[in-house]
Design an enzyme around this catalytic site. Structure first.
Site, PDB file in Angstrom:
ATOM      1  N   ASP A  34      41.376  51.622  37.521  1.00  0.00           N
ATOM      2  CA  ASP A  34      42.676  50.992  37.739  1.00  0.00           C
ATOM      3  C   ASP A  34      43.617  51.979  38.410  1.00  0.00           C
ATOM      4  O   ASP A  34      43.353  53.193  38.450  1.00  0.00           O
ATOM      5  CB  ASP A  34      43.259  50.494  36.407  1.00  0.00           C
ATOM      6  CG  ASP A  34      43.349  51.601  35.373  1.00  0.00           C
ATOM      7  OD1 ASP A  34      44.173  52.515  35.567  1.00  0.00           O
ATOM      8  OD2 ASP A  34      42.606  51.559  34.364  1.00  0.00           O
ATOM      9  N   GLU A  73      11.514  62.250  52.055  1.00  0.00           N
ATOM     10  CA  GLU A  73      12.790  61.865  51.441  1.00  0.00           C
ATOM     11  C   GLU A  73      13.772  63.037  51.446  1.00  0.00           C
ATOM     12  O   GLU A  73      14.971  62.861  51.618  1.00  0.00           O
ATOM     13  CB  GLU A  73      12.565  61.341  50.021  1.00  0.00           C
ATOM     14  CG  GLU A  73      11.948  59.942  50.003  1.00  0.00           C
ATOM     15  CD  GLU A  73      11.621  59.451  48.600  1.00  0.00           C
ATOM     16  OE1 GLU A  73      11.829  58.262  48.334  1.00  0.00           O
ATOM     17  OE2 GLU A  73      11.158  60.273  47.775  1.00  0.00           O
TER      18      GLU A  73
END
Ligand code: DGJ
Length: 742
Positions: A534, A614
């Protein structure tokens, strides 16, 4: 002058560059809300309908005129007891039990700069960037003054609201409800967009018609929550990403909240936002005041995308603070998903070593480094380094990491305590528990009473000792359960109704102390992922761990919902291992990288355990992130697909402010045989310009924004065959504006 008072028309109009917000001092000094929309230069009050409606009462001072009723008028700050039976913003209980008051306009004043709220987060601005309007309302019989606070940032088209209540009488009164903002909209076909979810599935978007009913969304959890975000949008039914009217309400607060949205019998839509009124029972002694937190309002006449841009700007530049708010964040590796609490110092060093080799810039040591914390049964509250587990002091571990050229960060969860901890054994009253009742446990832990200063100070003292020792560059501040047993051992009966509010202020105070002592600290918020995502937290932490769910495909939806209000650079996002721990889904590492770059970008796995190819991809990702970070984090962001509806592909893009550069991101969600043609319709480009991608293909801005970018094709290795992209493939297409020679 952003605020214009027209004495004759009795209107107070707040103007930003492109919007106007108007209130009008109506009959009997009732403060009406008459308008919020595109810029106007007139009295919009003619749109208010005054009619004698049955069963809508009239003020005592309007006995002659039955057309005046606060039950039918659009109101700026509706209060219970005035005759308005719709959802109130304000509700007052007197000592004798009577509920109700009637707030009327008294005066107003205009000030340079933006007000601030002591102890609470709020939008900040330079004096020349903002103006403040204070409107005083009073109830003479209850001796209550409410000051409505408005902050205006004209260039940003942002208006903030808050309210301060003062008890001018000589008796204690109780606030049952003291919301921060209300918006009444007289006409239109409005819908509510809200962001609901769950742990590991935060901020899904839902869009619902506002019929003649009340819709209440919010949290009763003591935290803003995974379940509803304290941000809502009111949008007209035909509003899309690029067109139509919408109004946003963003609550700058991290505790329980409520947003009550309704449509009354005559068509007025109301949206009240503030602290959750349930269990809020704030005693106000004579002379005392109560400050309601802030709501940030924004209006867009050109769709949801523009509304998001307004919020991204104000949150980036006027909520987030400190040296990190707009700076590139270090690419980090966090050990949590790789090790949970099962690690020792050597394992952490080996994870850091490989990460450093591949270009990672910071190691974050997560949960499990303190006290008896080897499982979630013990240790919280004892912020003493477990040197036996680490094989060294925290300072020595940090030195080892720094010797690899990396920064060092640490996880903390200051608001919690395990019953199995020295802190609990010494100070059992520090934990919130109702006497005589077994407390509810969440992850085997209790909540510390952060409404008490000495509790905050104790924890701060312990944690700062460790941070001093290791000179942490970063802290991840977690919070892993909701609050249930709301009780403070030191508050008398009458004060129990303000504990949750004071608790949140205690959390804010803790973070203020951290930032004051360590001004360069990068603080990341977290609450089991995004349970406290928030604007209140963002005032202290410029980034928040977006979700505990790191599955790339689920994350696309979570980050999509989060993006309606919050800038991308506030969303903590990491590449993690596959199969994913939550979903067991496997996605290519390239795709995980593209999705994590929609956020702060980092890693959360043991890079020693991935393949050579990777590892090469990780190196490339870090180079790509560093190359594009400014565009990714400070560019204008466009949602190109609705990921709640479009199950075929997800796409988003960032465009530089000068429109010279853009990055289109596409993830294939689903595919099918002999796939129909697919296009990604772009946005935000210069329509008449030509753009070139890295392969030299040239596109027209207008064609990209009308037809779209053809879905990239992949070549099948060693054949002449081309095929459409496969499920979970991802693409990043960098577009650069071509300079056309004269
Ligand atoms: C919840 C967080 O969201 C995770 O990332 C991790 O830090 C754990 N807590 C540790 O307990």
């Amino acid at each position: 002058m952003p605020v214009v008072f027209d004495e004759q028309a009795s209107t107070i109009t707040i103007n930003t560059e492109n919007t106007s917000y108007q209130m009008k001092i109506g009959p009997c000094s009732i403060l009406m809300h008459t308008y919020y929309g595109p810029r106007i230069d007139c009295d919009a009050g003619y749109a208010v309908s005054y009619r004698d409606r049955g069963f809508s009462v009239n003020p005592y001072d309007s006995i002659e005129n039955r057309r005046v009723s606060s039950d039918t008028m659009p109101l700026e700050y509706p209060c219970e007891g005035s005759g308005d039976h719709r959802a109130p913003a304000f509700s007052l209980r007197r000592k004798n039990g009577a509920v109700g008051c009637d707030l009327r306009y008294v005066n107003h004043s205009i000030h340079a700069g933006k007000y601030s709220l002591p102890g609470l987060p709020a939008v900040y601005a330079e004096e020349e960037e903002a103006e403040t309007l204070l409107v005083t309302l009073q109830d003479q019989s209850a001796h209550i003054t409410v000051t409505l606070q408005y902050g205006i940032l004209p260039k940003l088209d942002i208006i903030t609201r808050a309210a301060c209540v003062v008890n001018d009488g000589d008796e204690t009164v109780f606030l049952d409800n003291a919301a921060s903002a209300n918006v009444d909209i007289i006409a239109g076909n409005w819908e509510l967009i809200h962001f609901y979810g769950r742990h590991a599935g935060e901020r899904n978007t839902a869009r619902t018609e506002i019929g003649q009913r009340e819709i209440v969304i919010g949290s009763r959890r003591g935290m803003s929550s995974h379940h509803e975000n304290p941000f809502v949008i009111l949008a007209e039914s035909d509003t899309t990403e690029l067109h139509g009217q919408c109004i946003g309400m963003c609550f700058v607060y991290s505790g329980s909240f409520a947003c009550n949205v309704s449509k009354d019998a005559f068509g007025t839509v109301r949206s009240v936002m503030g602290i959750q009124p349930e269990h809020f029972d704030y005693p106000l002694e004579p002379g005392e005041s109560f400050q309601a937190p802030e709501v940030i309002l924004a209006y867009s006449g050109s769709g949801l995308g523009h509304l998001s841009h307004l919020y991204h700007k104000v949150i980036s530049d006027h909520i987030c603070r400190g040296p990190w708010r707009n700076a590139r964040r270090p690419v980090l590796i966090n050990n949590w998903e790789a090790t949970t609490m099962n690690f020792d110092g050597d394992l952490i060093v080996s994870i850091a070593k490989k990460a450093a080799e591949l270009g990672v810039e910071m190691l974050v040591l997560d949960d499990g480094w303190f006290g008896a914390r080897n499982t979630d049964m013990a240790g919280l509250g004892d912020w003493v380094v477990n040197e036996k587990k680490l094989g060294c002091t925290m300072g020595e571990l940090a030195d080892k990491i720094r010797a690899m050229g990396m920064k060092f960060g640490l996880w903390i969860e200051p608001e919690m305590v395990n019953e199995d901890s020295d802190l609990f054994r010494t100070h059992p009253d520090y934990a919130m528990r109702i006497p005589g009742k077994d407390p509810a446990l969440g992850r085997n832990q209790l909540v510390l009473d952060f409404s008490r200063e000495e509790v905050v100070d104790n924890i701060f003292g312990q944690i700062s000792k460790v941070l001093d020792e290791c000179r942490a560059d970063y802290v991840k501040m977690d919070m892993n359960r909701p609050i249930v047993d709301v009780y403070s051992a030191v508050a008398e009966y009458q004060s129990q109704g303000k504990i949750l509010y004071n608790y949140i202020k205690g959390v804010y105070r803790f973070m203020d102390m951290l930032l004051e002592r360590y001004p360069d600290l990068l603080l990341e918020g977290c609450s089991g992922g995004g349970g406290r995502f928030d604007a209140g937290m963002l005032y202290y932490c410029p980034q928040i761990w977006c979700s505990d769910n790191t599955d790339a495909i689920d994350r696309i939806r979570i980050q999509y919902g989060t993006s309606f209000c919050y800038p991308l650079k506030t969303m903590g996002a990491h590449v993690s291992a596959v199969p994913n721990g939550d979903t067991k889904r496997c996605t290519p590492i390239h795709t995980r990288g593209v999705v994590a770059m929609e956020g702060t970008f980092g890693y959360e796995l043991d890079l020693n355990l991935i393949s050579e190819s990777e590892m090469e991809e990780v190196k490339e990702q870090i180079v790509t992130f560093k190359k594009y970070w400014d565009l990714l984090h400070n560019g204008t962001y466009y949602r190109l697909t609705d990921v709640m509806k479009n199950r075929s592909e997800a796409a988003w893009m960032m465009v530089s402010e000068d429109q010279k550069e853009a990055l289109v991101n596409i993830v294939v969600l689903d595919t099918t045989g002999n796939c129909p043609n697919r296009y990604i319709r772009c946005a935000g480009l210069d329509p008449m310009a030509q753009y070139e991608d890295e392969k030299g293909t040239v596109y027209s801005g207008n064609v990209l924004m009308t037809i779209g970018l053809p879905m990239p094709l992949k070549y099948v290795p060693n054949t002449q065959w081309r095929e459409f992209a496969r499920e979970y493939d991802a693409f990043q297409i960098h577009l650069v504006k071509r300079t056309v020679s004269a």
